[in-house]
Design a protein around this motif. Structure first.
Motif, mmCIF file in Angstrom:
data_model
loop_
_atom_site.group_PDB
_atom_site.id
_atom_site.type_symbol
_atom_site.label_atom_id
_atom_site.label_comp_id
_atom_site.label_asym_id
_atom_site.label_seq_id
_atom_site.Cartn_x
_atom_site.Cartn_y
_atom_site.Cartn_z
ATOM 1 N N ASP A 6 99.902 -14.261 -12.414
ATOM 2 C CA ASP A 6 98.699 -14.525 -11.613
ATOM 3 C C ASP A 6 99.060 -15.021 -10.214
ATOM 4 N N THR A 8 99.372 -15.185 -6.186
ATOM 5 C CA THR A 8 98.710 -14.849 -4.926
ATOM 6 C C THR A 8 99.542 -15.397 -3.781
ATOM 7 N N LEU A 10 99.411 -15.909 0.312
ATOM 8 C CA LEU A 10 98.485 -15.933 1.443
ATOM 9 C C LEU A 10 99.260 -16.237 2.713
ATOM 10 N N SER A 15 97.417 -10.921 2.469
ATOM 11 C CA SER A 15 97.429 -11.487 1.112
ATOM 12 C C SER A 15 97.992 -10.450 0.158
ATOM 13 N N ARG A 17 98.598 -9.917 -4.213
ATOM 14 C CA ARG A 17 98.429 -10.377 -5.587
ATOM 15 C C ARG A 17 99.425 -9.649 -6.484
ATOM 16 N N ASN A 19 100.574 -9.577 -10.850
ATOM 17 C CA ASN A 19 100.497 -10.049 -12.233
ATOM 18 C C ASN A 19 101.250 -9.014 -13.063
ATOM 19 N N PRO A 51 104.169 -19.149 -3.415
ATOM 20 C CA PRO A 51 102.842 -18.592 -3.671
ATOM 21 C C PRO A 51 101.748 -19.631 -3.442
ATOM 22 N N ARG A 53 99.199 -19.449 -5.271
ATOM 23 C CA ARG A 53 98.697 -19.589 -6.635
ATOM 24 C C ARG A 53 99.628 -18.847 -7.570
ATOM 25 N N GLY A 206 97.034 -4.729 -0.974
ATOM 26 C CA GLY A 206 96.983 -6.129 -1.349
ATOM 27 C C GLY A 206 97.390 -6.451 -2.766
ATOM 28 N N THR A 207 97.944 -5.465 -3.491
ATOM 29 C CA THR A 207 98.324 -5.697 -4.882
ATOM 30 C C THR A 207 99.696 -5.097 -5.180
#
Length: 232
Positions: A6, A8, A10, A15, A17, A19, A51, A53, A206-207
């Motif tokens: 999980d 993230t 920034l 940004s 992400r 997982n 990170p 998060r 962004g992923t």
């Protein structure tokens, strides 16, 4: 096993992400458009970025807060990060001791690493006297001596011609398989992914997506990858 739980990241105008999970001993490519965050993902794993998060786990241990030098990670960059005033053997020896206070056993290990990477007899030379391919081998030999279970490749062979690059990729694959090393490799060339990685992480929009079968991903790319590869 490497787990990005999980995550993230920034930054000012960016940004990312993630997982995903990478199995121990697996070789995984990282593809995606320029600026999508491929190198950022490696910087996160190496500890150069924190990170906002989430957690980074290696073998069920949380390494999120560990500084780069204590992580189970070696990283090879495009510029190889060799010191021109040091010999090849000294550059490699930095993988053992940063102060280069090497004992006899260290010198034996350096010689073995040079032999394994095709640099036998070159320990006394300076990096500036070597070809690009040989310099790449020096950087790889240094990473080998660090004996970290996770090897990150941030396009270290991109400046090489096709034949030399293929040779270096094959060498990485051979040594990684012998040592059980987990490899994550950033590349702009889908053929690099085909050559070395059964699975590929797509970084786009962004992923950082979970690893997918490399041939399947390249043969039926999602729109973001298709546009990047020019197969739209």
């Amino acid at each position: 096993m490497l787990v990005l739980d999980d995550i993230t990241i920034l930054q000012t105008d960016f940004s990312l992400r993630a997982n995903l999970t990478v199995a121990a001993g697996e070789r995984v490519a990282i593809l995606g458009p320029s600026g999508a965050g491929k190198s950022t993902l490696l910087a996160l794993i190496a500890g150069f970025l924190a990170p906002a998060r989430g957690r980074i786990l290696w073998d069920d241990q949380d390494i999120t807060a560990l500084p780069p030098g204590t992580r189970p990670v070696s990283i090879l960059f495009q510029d190889q990060n060799l010191f021109p005033h040091l010999t090849v053997a000294e550059n490699v020896g930095l993988g053992l001791r940063k102060d280069l206070r090497l004992i006899q056993e260290d010198h034996a290990r350096i010689a073995t690493a040079l032999d394994r990477t095709g640099l036998h007899g070159m320990g006394g030379r300076r990096p500036g006297t070597l070809s690009g391919g040989q310099q790449s081998r020096v950087a790889l030999a240094r990473a080998l001596l660090r004996e970290r279970p996770l090897l990150l490749l941030d396009e270290p062979f991109s400046a090489l011609g096709p034949a030399l690059k293929a040779e270096m990729l094959d060498l990485v694959a051979e040594i990684a398989d012998q040592n059980g090393t987990t490899v994550l490799m950033v590349s702009h060339d889908p053929e690099d992914a085909r050559r070395i990685a059964r699975r590929t992480i797509l970084v786009a929009e962004g992923t950082a997506h979970p690893p997918a079968d490399t041939p399947g991903l390249l043969e039926n790319p999602p729109p973001a990858l298709s546009a990047y590869l020019g197969t739209k």
